[in-house]
Design a protein around this motif. Structure first.
Motif, PDB file in Angstrom:
ATOM      1  N   GLY A   1       0.803  -1.270   0.043  1.00  0.00           N
ATOM      2  CA  GLY A   1      -0.150   0.029   0.002  1.00  0.00           C
ATOM      3  C   GLY A   1       0.757   1.376  -0.130  1.00  0.00           C
ATOM      4  N   ALA A   2       2.116   1.192  -0.227  1.00  0.00           N
ATOM      5  CA  ALA A   2       2.784   2.328  -0.178  1.00  0.00           C
ATOM      6  C   ALA A   2       3.053   2.925  -1.609  1.00  0.00           C
ATOM      7  CB  ALA A   2       4.320   1.968   0.276  1.00  0.00           C
ATOM      8  N   ARG A   3       2.759   4.305  -1.787  1.00  0.00           N
ATOM      9  CA  ARG A   3       2.819   5.046  -2.841  1.00  0.00           C
ATOM     10  C   ARG A   3       3.920   5.993  -2.806  1.00  0.00           C
ATOM     11  NH1 ARG A   3       0.060   3.284  -7.392  1.00  0.00           N
ATOM     12  NH2 ARG A   3      -2.089   2.174  -6.565  1.00  0.00           N
ATOM     13  N   GLY A   4       5.147   5.913  -3.485  1.00  0.00           N
ATOM     14  CA  GLY A   4       6.161   6.773  -3.178  1.00  0.00           C
ATOM     15  C   GLY A   4       7.243   6.133  -2.371  1.00  0.00           C
ATOM     16  N   PHE A   5       8.589   6.659  -2.506  1.00  0.00           N
ATOM     17  CA  PHE A   5       9.421   6.100  -1.634  1.00  0.00           C
ATOM     18  C   PHE A   5       9.484   6.781  -0.269  1.00  0.00           C
ATOM     19  CE2 PHE A   5      10.976   4.882  -5.992  1.00  0.00           C
ATOM     20  CZ  PHE A   5      11.735   4.077  -5.672  1.00  0.00           C
TER      21      PHE A   5
END
Length: 757
Positions: free
Chosen positions: A284-288
């Motif tokens: 569910g992680a969007r972006g670093f």
């Protein structure tokens, strides 16, 4: 000196001597030969050539210099020479036609491409508008101590740029995805050709597998070529993303055009910034930034080479290489990235070796992956516009205790590894809560570190068996009966309308004569439980059980007393918490507070806890005393905790399809269910067996480091009247026998049962 003629000498006359002046005439004669007529004549001779007629030599034109003629091609001699000449001529004609067609088409294509690039260039917004492209928000869950333990939805940790992230992370991304990123114009023909070659060698179609896409092209794909998500157009967000990821040839062409427009509009660092903020990196992680916080608990600006390599390795397959799914696989992938970074000069030999020797590790919260079932349960309890459909970033503070959660998970694993036969498909569930209904731990199945799966603690409706009996005796105690009152355990039958005669049996298939209510509960005798239920009234028993929180449909017949009704583990555990807290109803809850991120004001508060009183405190404390005998002397001996007083009840349903143990100390109440999902009978398992052992292993860990506290229980006063007088309030309105007639028939037997002499 000879007399000059009236004609001025020509240059040609001076060039040749008198003996050689016939040469031009011969050349002129040769040029005057008749041409062959048609292809047939050319190939096969065409007959005898006509003899040339002698011609008079004409004077050359008066020019200062003769034009230099191009050398004539010699015609091939022989049959095969003519064939080759004809074929070559055909190819030259075809090539000329093709070239003329191609360059015109090329001009048209280039013009259309330029127009398309210009159109997209004008449509592209400012970079800041493209950094957070989520269609929905995120839910971050905090435990009772304020520590993050779970996330739901698409989490965006905040904007990062090429200047704010760790240089190791920036270098890892470029080394992994596009080492010529700063040198190409958005498209890499060499990369495409290499990808096609790799795909074809692997037996795939040219466009399947490796795509050869540059970072710019990947960014164009992440932006879905500028097409926004519209709920009215797309069936779901998943369908929208699937369309964005399709790999058809036409899609690749449009992707390349959009990439060219981006290269014209933005700088390289701006394109990389968009990419770093929009890439999906698993869990569910969007972006670093979100991924770094999710997996390592630190900002993307702080990651070291090993952590940067692990994050960059997620770009190829986020779900497969997510370290929360398989840490070793993710570390192996990171080793490859470290090698690429070293080969391309981003890491020294020492740095690369240090990264290999010290691979990235998950943060404590990420490694625990605690409360997957619990988090799912909380999400189901909140409105969808704050949950899975939220467009905002939401923070939820919950009742979860990660130490207790780990204790429950370890206990379940220990029992199944050491006490259950290998290959068994049996399942189990655990709930731990405080006396007020605050759920502290939840395990919904043997696979504890999962989410979005069937939760046996909250969703499985199962028959409760003898675990229901405390509510029968709670009803009796509330009406004034004593735990020392007697009931006759003998053959007993009831006529049930529409079903005929029904005769309950004890688990041992024996009868024990006159027994106290305390002993009947201690030994889980069925006949006394049915008699007490009939004496006080089934309707009243259903009311008491319902008020304690058993909201499922309860049976109407006399089998109600034996747990013929179905319930969930969390409902049963909450009902027992009502006994522990002194007789007040309990609504199990996990949500403490819900608020929007960066907002201090709560949108939703606690939705559960203690409610109205169901039975008097004295009745609850006497029932606790009776249930303590179950553990210390009866069917629940395997649940004993060293140094702690424990009260509880076992439960086994017909044919052993369900086995229960629910009990409590002065600190916590816990419930355990065990069975098969398909209702297959358990083999040799009762509530006093493996479920009691799971409960004990859980509670030993839960109470580790806590000082023992006595149970809030009250022993009954000894009987002084040999034969108690019947109390009219104990009647069952003529629907059953008067319990008072069966109580106190043998004082000697009662004293012997209580005092052992």
């Amino acid at each position: 000196m000879a007399k000059r003629s009236g004609r001025t000498p020509l240059v040609a006359d001076k060039r040749y001597s008198a003996g050689s002046r016939k040469t031009p005439a011969r050349k002129s004669a040769r040029r005057s030969k008749p041409k062959s007529k048609g292809w047939f004549s050319f190939l096969f001779g065409g007959g005898k050539a006509a003899k040339p007629k002698p011609t008079k030599r004409k004077p050359a034109p008066r020019k200062v210099a003769a034009r230099k003629s191009s050398p004539r091609k010699r015609k091939p001699k022989g049959f095969f020479g003519r064939i080759r000449y004809a074929i070559g001529g055909l190819f030259r004609w075809v090539f000329g036609l093709f070239w003329g067609f191609t360059w015109r088409i090329g001009m048209v294509v280039c013009t259309l491409t330029a127009l398309a690039v210009g159109y997209h260039y004008l449509q592209l917004p400012d970079v800041s508008a493209l950094l957070d492209g989520r269609a929905r928000g995120s839910v971050t869950m905090l435990d009772r101590n304020g520590q993050v333990y779970a996330w739901r939805g698409d989490q965006f940790g905040g904007v990062v740029t090429t200047q704010t992230v760790s240089p190791h992370l920036k270098n890892a991304i470029i080394a992994t995805e596009d080492k010529r990123f700063y040198g190409h114009f958005g498209i890499s023909p060499r990369g495409v050709a290499s990808a096609i070659r790799i795909n074809m060698r692997a037996g795939r179609s040219p466009l399947s597998g490796n795509g050869g896409s540059t970072i710019t092209q990947q960014t164009a794909k992440l932006l879905c070529l500028g097409v926004p998500y519209d709920m009215d157009v797309w069936e779901s967000e998943k369908a929208y993303e699937a369309d964005c990821r399709q790999g058809s040839l036409w899609r690749k062409v449009k992707e390349a055009i959009y990439a060219l427009a981006m290269e014209s509009k933005y700088t390289k660092d701006e394109i990389l910034t968009i990419y770093m903020n929009r890439a999906f990196l698993g869990a569910g992680a969007r972006g670093f930034e979100a991924a770094s916080q999710r997996y390592f608990g630190i900002s993307a600006a702080e990651v070291d080479p090993a952590e940067a390599a692990m994050l960059a390795g997620l770009l190829k397959a986020p779900t497969r290489y997510a370290p929360t799914n398989n840490l070793q696989r993710s570390q192996d992938r990171a080793q490859v990235i470290v090698g690429l970074m070293h080969d391309q000069g981003y890491l020294t030999v020492a740095q690369a070796q240090d990264a290999r020797n010290n691979p990235a590790q998950l943060s404590k919260a990420a490694a625990a992956r605690a409360g997957g079932y619990f988090a799912d349960w909380v999400m189901d309890k909140i409105p969808s516009f704050f949950g899975d459909q939220t467009t905002e970033d939401v923070v939820i503070r919950t009742t979860l205790d990660q130490r207790l959660q780990t204790a429950a998970e370890e206990a379940l694993t220990y029992i199944f590894d050491n006490k259950v036969r290998e290959g068994s498909k049996a399942q189990a569930a655990i709930v731990v809560m405080s006396a007020d209904g605050a759920v502290r731990a939840m395990v919904g199945g043997r696979q504890s570190r999962v989410s979005g799966v069937f939760n046996r603690a909250t969703q499985a409706q199962r028959q409760t068996g003898s675990a229901f009996k405390p509510f029968v005796y709670a009803t009796a105690l509330e009406l004034g009966y004593s735990p020392l009152d007697l009931v006759l355990d003998a053959e007993y039958c009831l006529n049930i309308a529409g079903s005929g005669q029904w005769c309950p049996k004890n688990y041992t298939h024996k009868f024990y004569g006159e027994v106290t209510l305390a002993r009947a509960l201690r030994d889980s005798l069925n006949i006394p439980a049915v008699k007490v239920s009939e004496a006080v009234g089934r309707d009243l028993v259903r009311q008491v059980a319902g008020d304690f929180g058993l909201s499922s449909d309860l049976a109407d017949g006399p089998a109600l007393a034996l747990g013929a009704s179905e319930s969930t583990l969390i409902e049963m555990t909450g009902a027992y918490a009502g006994i522990l807290n002194g007789g007040s109803s309990v609504t199990p809850y996990g949500l403490v507070e819900l608020r929007l991120m960066d907002d201090d004001e709560a949108m939703i508060g606690t939705s559960g806890g203690m409610g109205e009183r169901v039975i008097q405190t004295s009745a609850a404390q006497q029932l606790t005393w009776m249930m303590e005998k179950v553990i210390s002397e009866g069917t629940g001996r395997r649940a004993q905790l060293p140094g702690w007083q424990v009260a509880g009840k076992t439960g086994t349903t017909q044919a052993a399809r369900d086995a229960w143990f629910i009990g409590f100390t002065a600190e916590y109440v816990a419930g355990v269910w065990m069975g098969y999902d398909d209702n297959t009978p358990l083999s040799g398992v009762t509530g006093g067996g493996l479920p009691a052992e799971i409960w004990r292993e859980t509670m030993i860990r839960v109470h580790d480091g806590l000082a023992p506290v006595a149970l809030p229980m009250q022993a009954p006063a000894p009987l002084v009247v040999p034969t108690p007088q019947p109390n009219p309030e104990r009647r069952n309105n003529g629907n059953g026998p008067k319990l008072g007639r069966e109580l106190g028939r043998a004082v000697d037997g009662l004293l012997k049962d209580i005092f052992g002499n």
